[in-house]
Design an enzyme around this catalytic site. Structure first.
Site, PDB file in Angstrom:
ATOM      1  N   LYS A 256       0.814  -1.216   0.000  1.00 33.85           N
ATOM      2  CA  LYS A 256       0.000   0.000   0.000  1.00 33.85           C
ATOM      3  C   LYS A 256       0.843   1.260   0.000  1.00 33.85           C
ATOM      4  O   LYS A 256       0.473   2.262  -0.606  1.00 33.85           O
ATOM      5  CB  LYS A 256      -0.956   0.017   1.212  1.00 33.85           C
TER       6      LYS A 256
ATOM      7  N   LYS B 283      -5.226  -9.742  -6.191  1.00 35.81           N
ATOM      8  CA  LYS B 283      -6.509 -10.064  -5.544  1.00 35.81           C
ATOM      9  C   LYS B 283      -7.582  -9.035  -5.922  1.00 35.81           C
ATOM     10  O   LYS B 283      -7.256  -7.881  -6.222  1.00 35.81           O
ATOM     11  CB  LYS B 283      -6.351 -10.180  -4.028  1.00 35.81           C
TER      12      LYS B 283
ATOM     13  N   LYS C 138     -11.011  -3.463  -3.214  1.00 38.94           N
ATOM     14  CA  LYS C 138     -11.860  -2.266  -3.252  1.00 38.94           C
ATOM     15  C   LYS C 138     -11.122  -1.118  -3.929  1.00 38.94           C
ATOM     16  O   LYS C 138     -11.739  -0.204  -4.462  1.00 38.94           O
ATOM     17  CB  LYS C 138     -12.203  -1.814  -1.824  1.00 38.94           C
TER      18      LYS C 138
HETATM   19  P1  TYM Z   1     -10.901  -5.692   4.281  1.00 36.25           P
HETATM   20  O1  TYM Z   1     -11.904  -4.649   4.608  1.00 36.25           O
HETATM   21  O2  TYM Z   1      -9.872  -5.375   3.254  1.00 36.25           O
HETATM   22  O3  TYM Z   1     -11.642  -7.008   3.814  1.00 36.25           O
HETATM   23  C1  TYM Z   1     -12.700  -7.572   4.572  1.00 36.25           C
HETATM   24  C2  TYM Z   1     -12.594  -9.088   4.538  1.00 36.25           C
HETATM   25  O4  TYM Z   1     -12.650  -9.554   3.170  1.00 36.25           O
HETATM   26  C3  TYM Z   1     -11.529 -10.395   2.911  1.00 36.25           C
HETATM   27  N1  TYM Z   1     -11.129 -10.185   1.508  1.00 36.25           N
HETATM   28  C4  TYM Z   1     -11.040 -11.162   0.600  1.00 36.25           C
HETATM   29  N2  TYM Z   1     -11.267 -12.492   0.681  1.00 36.25           N
HETATM   30  C5  TYM Z   1     -11.091 -13.225  -0.459  1.00 36.25           C
HETATM   31  N3  TYM Z   1     -10.713 -12.680  -1.642  1.00 36.25           N
HETATM   32  C6  TYM Z   1     -10.471 -11.351  -1.754  1.00 36.25           C
HETATM   33  N4  TYM Z   1     -10.116 -10.817  -2.929  1.00 36.25           N
HETATM   34  C7  TYM Z   1     -10.645 -10.529  -0.603  1.00 36.25           C
HETATM   35  N5  TYM Z   1     -10.490  -9.198  -0.375  1.00 36.25           N
HETATM   36  C8  TYM Z   1     -10.780  -9.015   0.923  1.00 36.25           C
HETATM   37  C9  TYM Z   1     -10.446  -9.917   3.873  1.00 36.25           C
HETATM   38  O5  TYM Z   1      -9.477 -10.910   4.091  1.00 36.25           O
HETATM   39  C10 TYM Z   1     -11.261  -9.601   5.116  1.00 36.25           C
HETATM   40  O6  TYM Z   1     -11.497 -10.779   5.860  1.00 36.25           O
HETATM   41  N6  TYM Z   1      -7.641  -5.504   8.075  1.00 36.25           N
HETATM   42  C11 TYM Z   1      -8.935  -5.988   7.648  1.00 36.25           C
HETATM   43  C12 TYM Z   1     -10.071  -5.474   8.503  1.00 36.25           C
HETATM   44  C13 TYM Z   1      -9.907  -5.715   9.977  1.00 36.25           C
HETATM   45  C14 TYM Z   1     -10.027  -6.965  10.622  1.00 36.25           C
HETATM   46  C15 TYM Z   1      -9.823  -6.686  12.016  1.00 36.25           C
HETATM   47  C16 TYM Z   1     -10.291  -8.265  10.175  1.00 36.25           C
HETATM   48  C17 TYM Z   1      -9.644  -4.782  10.905  1.00 36.25           C
HETATM   49  N7  TYM Z   1      -9.606  -5.349  12.143  1.00 36.25           N
HETATM   50  C18 TYM Z   1      -9.866  -7.716  12.937  1.00 36.25           C
HETATM   51  C19 TYM Z   1     -10.319  -9.285  11.124  1.00 36.25           C
HETATM   52  C20 TYM Z   1     -10.119  -9.004  12.494  1.00 36.25           C
HETATM   53  C21 TYM Z   1      -9.187  -5.530   6.222  1.00 36.25           C
HETATM   54  O7  TYM Z   1      -8.604  -4.592   5.753  1.00 36.25           O
HETATM   55  O8  TYM Z   1     -10.192  -6.218   5.611  1.00 36.25           O
END
Ligand code: TYM
Length: 334
Positions: free
Chosen positions: A113, A196, A199
Site C-alpha cells: 500500500k 486479488k 476495493k
Molecule cells: P478488508 O476490509 O480489506 O476485507 C474484509 C474481509 O474480506 C476479505 N477479503 C477477501 N477475501 C477473499 N478474496 C479477496 N479478494 C478478498 N479481499 C478481501 C479480507 O481478508 C477480510 O477478511 N484488516 C482488515 C479489517 C480488519 C479486521 C480486524 C479483520 C480490521 N480489524 C480484525 C479481522 C479481524 C481488512 O482490511 O479487511
C-alpha cells in the site's frame, strides 16, 4: 456467551465486492450459530488512507446493510462501528508498546500500500496491524474469519499476544486462530489473475460489487480476462491457468459445488458458455442481497440505531476486559 468467540472486521473504505463476501462474510453467516460473534465496521482503519467524510459515513451504513442482507443477525451477534468503541484505540496504544518495529517491517500489505514512497506513508498505515490486533484481543476472540490476505496480520496479533503474556507473566490474552475458507480465501481480480480482487483497484471491471445490477454482472464477466483456449479438462490444467482458475473458484463458491465436478461438466467447452453460467451463478447470490441492501439503505435511522445498540453491547465487554488489563499493567489497583 459461548467460550468460542469470533471477531472480524470489514473496512468501509470502498464498496463491498464478491471477494469480501465469499472470503469473509459467508463465513460470518455460517458460524453465527456456533460461536458468540462480534463484527465491526472498522472505520478507524479506513482513515489510514484519505477518505471523503460524507462517503465514509455512507459506506459504513452500506457495510452494515450488506451484513444484514447477507443474513447476519444483529440480535444474535454484536455488530458495531469501531469508532464508537474507544477501547480499541486505548488497547492499541498498550499493544504498540509490546509490538516490535521489526515485526511491522515485515508486513507485506504495508509494503504494497505504501509503494515506493514509504517515507511519505502515514504512521497509521504502518501501525494499522497493531490496531487490528487490538480489535481482536480486546474481546479475547478465539477465532477470526478472514480471507487469506489477512493471515499475516493475524500471525502478528498472535505474536503480540504471546509477547504480552510473557512480559507480564500472565495468560491474559488468548492466541486467536484464523478461520479461512479454502475455496474462496483469495478471489482474484477479473482483469489480472495474479492480483486479488480489491476495493481500491482503479478498474471497476476488476471486481463484482454486492450492489451491481444483473446487467453489470453480465458485462463484467463477459469482459473478464481469460486465455483463448477451451475450458480445462483437469484440475491440474485449471490450476495452471490463473484467470480461468479464478473464475472456476468463483463459480464453485457461488454454487457451493465441488471443483472437480465443475471442471468435468465444462471440460473442452467454449469459455463463453461457461461465462454465461458463471454470470447467472453470481447473480443468484448477489441479486437478493443487493435488493435487500437497497431497501435497508432507505432507513438510515434504523441502521444507525442497530450500530449504536451494537456499540453499547461491545462496550460492556471491552470496558471490562480493558479494566482488567489496566489492573494487570499497574494503571489501576488490582
Ligand atoms: P478488508 O476490509 O480489506 O476485507 C474484509 C474481509 O474480506 C476479505 N477479503 C477477501 N477475501 C477473499 N478474496 C479477496 N479478494 C478478498 N479481499 C478481501 C479480507 O481478508 C477480510 O477478511 N484488516 C482488515 C479489517 C480488519 C479486521 C480486524 C479483520 C480490521 N480489524 C480484525 C479481522 C479481524 C481488512 O482490511 O479487511
Amino acid at each position: 456467551m459461548s467460550n468460542k468467540i469470533i471477531f472480524s472486521g470489514v473496512q468501509p473504505s470502498g464498496e463491498i465486492h464478491l471477494g469480501n463476501y465469499l472470503g469473509a462474510i459467508t463465513q460470518f453467516v455460517k458460524n453465527q450459530d456456533s460461536y458468540s460473534s462480534i463484527f465491526s465496521i472498522v472505520d478507524l482503519h479506513a482513515i489510514t488512507l484519505p477518505q471523503d467524510p460524507d462517503l465514509l459515513l455512507q459506506r459504513s451504513r452500506e457495510v452494515l446493510a450488506i451484513f444484514l442482507a447477507s443474513g447476519l443477525s444483529h440480535t444474535k451477534n454484536i455488530i458495531f462501528k469501531q469508532s464508537e468503541v474507544p477501547e480499541h484505540t486505548q488497547l492499541s496504544w498498550i499493544l504498540s508498546c509490546t509490538a516490535r518495529i521489526g515485526w511491522l517491517n515485515r508486513m507485506t500489505q504495508f509494503k504494497d500500500k505504501a509503494g515506493k514512497n514509504r517515507e511519505n506513508a502515514s504512521v497509521g498505515l504502518y501501525t494499522y496491524p497493531i490496531l487490528m490486533a487490538a480489535d481482536i484481543l480486546l474481546y479475547k476472540a478465539t477465532h477470526v474469519p478472514v480471507g487469506d490476505d489477512q493471515k499475516q496480520h493475524l500471525e502478528l496479533a498472535r505474536d503480540i499476544a504471546h509477547k504480552f503474556n510473557t512480559d507480564y507473566k500472565s495468560n491474559f490474552f488468548i492466541l486467536p486462530e484464523p478461520l479461512i475458507n479454502k475455496s474462496s480465501m483469495r478471489i482474484m481480480s477479473l482483469r489480472d489473475g495474479s492480483k486479488k480482487m480489491s476495493k481500491s483497484d482503479i478498474s471497476d471491471y476488476s471486481r463484482v460489487l454486492m450492489t451491481d445490477s444483473n446487467d453489470e454482472i453480465h458485462k463484467k464477466i463477459k469482459k473478464a480476462k481469460t486465455d483463448s483456449m477451451k475450458m480445462p479438462d483437469s484440475l491440474e490444467e485449471a490450476e495452471s491457468r490463473l484467470e480461468i482458475n479464478n473464475l472456476l473458484n468463483i463459480y464453485c463458491a457461488c454454487r457451493n459445488q465441488d471443483k472437480k465436478t465443475t471442471i468435468a461438466s465444462y471440460a473442452s467447452k467454449e469459455i463463453s458458455v461457461f461465462k454465461k453460467d458463471l454470470a447467472e451463478s453470481i447473480i443468484s447470490v448477489v441479486e437478493p442481497i443487493s435488493m435487500e441492501t437497497n431497501k435497508l439503505l432507505d432507513d438510515h435511522n434504523y441502521l444507525d440505531k442497530v450500530l449504536s445498540e451494537g456499540a453499547l453491547n461491545a462496550r460492556k465487554i471491552s470496558r471490562k476486559n480493558l479494566s482488567e488489563l489496566y489492573a494487570l499493567i499497574g494503571m489501576i489497583k488490582r
